[in-house]
Design an enzyme around this catalytic site. Structure first.
Site, PDB file in Angstrom:
ATOM      1  N   ASP A 168     109.961 -43.816 -36.239  1.00 58.88           N
ATOM      2  CA  ASP A 168     110.811 -42.742 -36.791  1.00 58.88           C
ATOM      3  C   ASP A 168     110.818 -41.547 -35.840  1.00 58.88           C
ATOM      4  O   ASP A 168     110.836 -40.397 -36.266  1.00 58.88           O
ATOM      5  CB  ASP A 168     110.298 -42.326 -38.175  1.00 58.88           C
ATOM      6  CG  ASP A 168     111.252 -41.382 -38.898  1.00 58.88           C
ATOM      7  OD1 ASP A 168     112.476 -41.539 -38.751  1.00 58.88           O
ATOM      8  OD2 ASP A 168     110.773 -40.472 -39.606  1.00 58.88           O
ATOM      9  N   ASP A 185     103.561 -37.324 -37.236  1.00 57.87           N
ATOM     10  CA  ASP A 185     104.153 -38.100 -38.340  1.00 57.87           C
ATOM     11  C   ASP A 185     104.219 -39.588 -38.027  1.00 57.87           C
ATOM     12  O   ASP A 185     105.251 -40.121 -37.618  1.00 57.87           O
ATOM     13  CB  ASP A 185     105.544 -37.580 -38.693  1.00 57.87           C
ATOM     14  CG  ASP A 185     105.506 -36.166 -39.265  1.00 57.87           C
ATOM     15  OD1 ASP A 185     104.431 -35.758 -39.727  1.00 57.87           O
ATOM     16  OD2 ASP A 185     106.541 -35.490 -39.241  1.00 57.87           O
TER      17      ASP A 185
END
Length: 282
Positions: A168, A185
């Protein structure tokens, strides 16, 4: 500030001394700045599954290790216990990835502890000691855009050398400290060797970088680093110092689907024969 309920167990157990402020709220978690003794760190509080906009779809789950067959079956059925296990796997994935990547020399925050769905990790700061901005919030010159893009392609290579694909990666989960980009993340990180969607995820990550930096340095829009990196990886030739050009040639030859199916049928038949032989021996 008042201690958020999700952080109370960490305060009670002496892992956090004081919650200073909320740093950000994203699609998967809320991040707070906390004091741990003399150190200032981040506390990433994962949101419940029904509150996250990022979904744990099968493409990300594939290849992840589960403790036992009971847990795997429960996760497949989506039972209450299975959903709990899926949450643990989701959160553990980021902790494991951070440790793995930090050891490989990737620029990620240093993880310290994960307790009750809260990840304690390094607070990434800029040259002035303030919380580092996201890449999306930084104004770039063409020269800096090219430099940062090259640094991040290097990080992508290091990650894949460690067997990890972010899954991502974009300007929204990259911070910029005094020395350049820092990748954050990672709960959706996938194991490159155990996930059938690994290349498409790598391609998307690298494509996101080209699209973003291409706003400042348009020459990046015509590069194809993903295919080049993956080609080296598949051949077992990928290493941290690999020289890349971004100009890899993709074969236009159509896939031999029939030939592939014949190979699959052959493997299946061989496996059936092996099992028959074992039964006869028993």
């Amino acid at each position: 500030m008042k201690t958020p309920k999700r952080l109370e167990p960490l305060v009670q157990n002496g892992l956090v001394d004081e919650v200073l402020r909320q740093l950000m709220s994203g699609k998967e978690a809320v991040v707070y700045v906390v004091r741990c003794g003399d150190d200032v760190r981040c506390a990433k509080v994962y949101k419940e599954a029904n509150q996250r906009s990022f979904k744990q779809n099968a493409a990300y789950q594939e290849g992840r290790k589960v403790r036992g067959s009971r847990d795997a079956r429960a996760m497949e059925k989506g039972s209450r216990y299975g959903r709990k296990m899926a949450e643990e796997v989701w959160q553990t994935a980021e902790v494991d990835a951070l440790h793995r990547l930090a050891a490989a020399g990737v620029r990620v925050p240093q993880p310290y502890n994960c307790f009750e769905g809260v990840l304690l990790m390094e607070l990434v700061t800029d040259a002035a000691g303030h919380a580092a901005p996201r890449l999306n919030d930084v104004v770039l010159s063409p020269e800096v855009a090219l430099k940062f893009h090259a640094m991040l392609i290097k990080q992508v290579v290091l990650m894949l050398c460690a067997g990890v694909i972010h899954g991502d990666l974009s300007e929204y989960n990259i911070l910029v400290d005094a020395d350049g980009p820092v990748i954050i993340d990672l709960p959706q990180a996938v194991d490159a060797a155990g996930n059938n969607s690994a290349f498409s995820m790598l391609e998307r990550d690298v494509g996101n970088l080209a699209t973003y930096f291409g706003q400042f340095a348009p020459e990046l829009l015509n590069t194809d680093y993903a295919f080049e990196i993956w080609s080296h990886y598949e051949k077992g030739e990928l290493h941290p110092d690999v020289v890349l050009t971004g100009r890899a040639r993709r074969s236009e030859k159509k896939a031999d689907v029939r030939g592939l199916m014949r190979e699959i049928d052959s493997v299946k038949e061989e496996e059936l024969n092996r099992r028959r032989f074992q039964l006869e021996e028993d």
